[in-house]
Scaffold this active site. Structure first.
Site, PDB file in Angstrom:
ATOM      1  N   THR A 282       0.838  -1.205   0.000  1.00  0.00           N
ATOM      2  CA  THR A 282       0.000   0.000   0.000  1.00  0.00           C
ATOM      3  C   THR A 282       0.872   1.253   0.000  1.00  0.00           C
ATOM      4  OG1 THR A 282      -0.098   0.253   2.409  1.00  0.00           O
ATOM      5  CG2 THR A 282      -1.702  -1.256   1.380  1.00  0.00           C
TER       6      THR A 282
ATOM      7  N   ARG B 241      22.037  -2.843   4.762  1.00  0.00           N
ATOM      8  CA  ARG B 241      22.259  -1.497   5.289  1.00  0.00           C
ATOM      9  C   ARG B 241      22.351  -1.445   6.817  1.00  0.00           C
ATOM     10  NH1 ARG B 241      20.382  -1.644   0.543  1.00  0.00           N
ATOM     11  NH2 ARG B 241      20.693  -0.023  -0.987  1.00  0.00           N
TER      12      ARG B 241
ATOM     13  N   HIS C 221       1.087   3.326   2.352  1.00  0.00           N
ATOM     14  CA  HIS C 221       1.493   3.643   3.728  1.00  0.00           C
ATOM     15  C   HIS C 221       2.996   3.921   3.815  1.00  0.00           C
ATOM     16  CE1 HIS C 221       1.299   3.563   8.098  1.00  0.00           C
ATOM     17  NE2 HIS C 221       2.307   2.701   8.094  1.00  0.00           N
TER      18      HIS C 221
END
Length: 144
Positions: A76, A116, A78
């Site tokens: 989504t 990362r 979001h």
């Protein structure tokens, strides 16, 4: 800067707890390597990180702040809102003179986040901490 001690506040989003813990570990090591101390406050997600830093910065207890966490793209929109709004809020704080390091990963996949946050040199927790420490140093020079 009217600072009472030599502490840095690490604000860590715990949404992806393994990733955040790895970022935090390297951040803590970097703080200790620079002879500073730290406090850690956990928040639920990246969206809450700037609010806590904003609130804490009004106390003049900390030299600077490190924002840590991870947001991974889902299905989504979001992701886009959380990434852009948390980054915008942290940028606004930095423009107000709050020394901070931005260590919230914004990744397309868990694999990217693992790379990362690994201690093998790409760890963004260390990089964010170094940025925070540098901003503290620069602000001290400018405040003379």
């Amino acid at each position: 800067m009217n600072i009472k001690n030599n502490k840095i506040l690490i604000v860590t989003s715990r949404f992806y707890s393994d990733i955040s813990a790895s970022l935090e570990k390297e951040c803590i090591k970097t703080i200790k390597d620079h002879g500073l101390s730290y406090d850690i406050i956990d928040v639920p997600g990246a969206f809450e990180v700037p609010a806590l830093i904003s609130y804490a910065s009004k106390s003049n207890v900390y030299l600077g702040y490190v924002a840590l966490g991870c947001v991974i793209r889902g299905e989504t929109s979001h992701y886009d809102y959380v990434c852009s709004e948390s980054a915008r809020a942290l940028m606004n704080l930095s423009l107000e003179g709050v020394p901070l390091g931005y260590g919230i990963l914004t990744c397309e996949s868990l694999d990217q986040a693992i790379v990362r946050s690994s201690p093998d040199g790409l760890n963004k927790g260390k990089a964010a901490c170094l940025a925070c420490i540098r901003m503290i140093e620069v602000f001290k020079v400018l405040d003379r």
